[in-house]
Design a protein around this motif. Structure first.
Motif, PDB file in Angstrom:
ATOM      1  N   LEU A   1       0.814  -1.304   0.121  1.00 58.22           N
ATOM      2  CA  LEU A   1       0.038   0.132   0.164  1.00 58.22           C
ATOM      3  C   LEU A   1       0.792   1.134  -0.031  1.00 58.22           C
ATOM      4  O   LEU A   1       0.621   2.109  -0.681  1.00 58.22           O
ATOM      5  CB  LEU A   1      -0.850   0.081   1.272  1.00 58.22           C
ATOM      6  CG  LEU A   1      -2.175  -0.947   1.316  1.00 58.22           C
ATOM      7  CD1 LEU A   1      -2.776  -1.140   2.605  1.00 58.22           C
ATOM      8  CD2 LEU A   1      -3.111  -0.405   0.137  1.00 58.22           C
ATOM      9  N   GLU A   2       1.818   1.265   0.825  1.00 56.63           N
ATOM     10  CA  GLU A   2       2.810   2.423   0.849  1.00 56.63           C
ATOM     11  C   GLU A   2       3.526   2.696  -0.334  1.00 56.63           C
ATOM     12  O   GLU A   2       3.612   4.008  -0.974  1.00 56.63           O
ATOM     13  CB  GLU A   2       3.629   2.233   2.076  1.00 56.63           C
ATOM     14  CG  GLU A   2       3.043   2.264   3.436  1.00 56.63           C
ATOM     15  CD  GLU A   2       4.081   1.855   4.428  1.00 56.63           C
ATOM     16  OE1 GLU A   2       5.370   1.904   4.219  1.00 56.63           O
ATOM     17  OE2 GLU A   2       3.718   1.682   5.471  1.00 56.63           O
ATOM     18  N   ARG A   3       3.823   1.589  -1.094  1.00 57.43           N
ATOM     19  CA  ARG A   3       4.698   1.648  -2.281  1.00 57.43           C
ATOM     20  C   ARG A   3       3.439   2.286  -3.314  1.00 57.43           C
ATOM     21  O   ARG A   3       3.897   2.717  -4.359  1.00 57.43           O
ATOM     22  CB  ARG A   3       5.255   0.138  -2.823  1.00 57.43           C
ATOM     23  CG  ARG A   3       6.032   0.291  -4.033  1.00 57.43           C
ATOM     24  CD  ARG A   3       6.387  -0.897  -4.472  1.00 57.43           C
ATOM     25  NE  ARG A   3       5.532  -1.783  -5.127  1.00 57.43           N
ATOM     26  CZ  ARG A   3       5.225  -3.162  -4.736  1.00 57.43           C
ATOM     27  NH1 ARG A   3       5.860  -3.830  -3.859  1.00 57.43           N
ATOM     28  NH2 ARG A   3       4.293  -3.994  -5.504  1.00 57.43           N
ATOM     29  N   THR A   4       2.474   1.865  -3.432  1.00 59.74           N
ATOM     30  CA  THR A   4       1.472   2.105  -4.325  1.00 59.74           C
ATOM     31  C   THR A   4       0.819   3.350  -4.242  1.00 59.74           C
ATOM     32  O   THR A   4       0.635   4.139  -5.144  1.00 59.74           O
ATOM     33  CB  THR A   4       0.367   1.125  -4.319  1.00 59.74           C
ATOM     34  OG1 THR A   4       1.087  -0.228  -4.668  1.00 59.74           O
ATOM     35  CG2 THR A   4      -0.532   1.158  -5.667  1.00 59.74           C
ATOM     36  N   LEU A   5       0.492   3.792  -3.015  1.00 59.56           N
ATOM     37  CA  LEU A   5      -0.290   5.066  -2.582  1.00 59.56           C
ATOM     38  C   LEU A   5       0.274   6.131  -2.157  1.00 59.56           C
ATOM     39  O   LEU A   5      -0.043   7.202  -1.994  1.00 59.56           O
ATOM     40  CB  LEU A   5      -1.399   4.773  -1.616  1.00 59.56           C
ATOM     41  CG  LEU A   5      -2.685   4.205  -2.420  1.00 59.56           C
ATOM     42  CD1 LEU A   5      -2.823   2.941  -3.101  1.00 59.56           C
ATOM     43  CD2 LEU A   5      -4.054   4.258  -1.553  1.00 59.56           C
TER      44      LEU A   5
END
Length: 310
Positions: A297-301
């Motif tokens: 999630l952190e990598r994507t958003l």
């Protein structure tokens, strides 16, 4: 001929029964608030989904994410042709499972100038002809003519309109002379899996059209047949597709999707949570997977992942 062997239970049924999934927006008004500075996204979005396992998996993943971000999400289950036509016509905003450069090439050629590419998110997709690993003397597509009788002169396929079906029928079967001895039997992805389940339960010979990524590889011992002529196509990438004007209407979401990538392990584990043999609720499976993968999630958003809870 092959004897009996106990197997894992069948893949959960009902993928094609996912006709309409609606998540209510948690925000008020017509625009999403609190998503950052600059232009704001529309708060309603319609996603087309086909009953291919990886598409069910990632569509439910994005549905869960967008619901938590305050979007009003509708997911509509359609066939492949309708997915492309719907995005091109503006009936759907988004479709997440475009296989390029081979499988969906013809569909893209027809609608490319009426849609927006949002980039690729997976780079290791392949189309295959596959047999159970207990078929020990079968290694290559070239071996199939010699065992046509054992296989009942059948190759078990999926949807009649699928790119995999077209490649198998128009390229691979003529190229290897299989059209002389075999019929490509089409129905659906679920129908193919039902036949594969039944054959493996009895340790009977079978050859199916399959693709990676697919949860069947985690469920059974399978063997992709070598393709010395390369007629099934090389490694493909999976892309997201938006309707014309998508980027202007969804600037925040467009950025997230353009930054979205998945590794083999991530996609395989997401499929296990959402379309595995014991799954009954793909939405809850996607939420459980997201809860276990905060780094994804952190990598994507980026900063927009802060505060998300699943």
């Amino acid at each position: 001929m092959y004897g009996r062997k106990s197997v894992v239970g069948p893949v959960a049924a009902g993928l094609t029964g996912l006709l309409l999934l609606t998540a209510c927006s948690s925000g008020d008004g017509n625009l999403i608030g609190g998503l950052g500075s600059g232009p704001e996204d529309l708060d309603e979005i319609e996603i087309a989904m086909i009953a291919w396992e990886e598409d069910v998996a990632v569509t439910h993943m994005w549905w869960a994410i967008l619901e938590e971000k305050g979007y009003d999400v509708t997911v509509t289950d359609v066939d492949v042709e309708t997915a492309f036509e719907g995005v091109a016509a503006g009936d759907s905003d988004l479709y997440l499972d475009v296989w390029l450069p081979v499988t969906h090439h013809e569909y893209m050629e027809q609608i490319r100038d009426r849609t927006e590419s949002l980039g690729s998110w997976y780079e290791n997709a392949v189309l295959t002809l596959t047999v159970p690993d207990y078929m020990e003397d079968v290694y290559s597509i070239d071996d199939l003519p010699g065992i046509a009788d054992e296989l009942g002169n059948r190759i078990v396929g999926i949807d009649p309109g699928a790119g995999l079906t077209r490649v198998t029928r128009e390229e691979t079967m003529p190229g290897y002379g299989l059209d002389e001895d075999f019929e490509l039997v089409t129905s659906s992805g679920a129908g193919m899996m039902a036949e594969l389940d039944a054959a493996i339960a009895e340790r009977e010979p079978i050859v199916v059209t399959l693709w990676r990524p697919h949860p069947a590889y985690a469920q059974y011992g399978l063997k992709d047949l070598e393709d010395p002529q390369g007629l099934m196509g090389g490694v493909e990438s999976l892309h997201a597709l938006g309707r014309e004007g998508f980027g202007a209407d969804y600037p925040e979401l467009s950025g997230w999707i353009e930054d979205w990538t998945m590794t083999d392990d991530e996609l395989a584990s997401l499929e296990a949570f959402t379309v595995g043999p014991d799954v009954t609720d793909p939405e809850q499976g996607a939420r459980a997977w997201l809860a276990e993968n905060p780094l994804f999630l952190e990598r994507t958003l980026g900063e927009d992942a802060e505060g998300l809870e699943f």
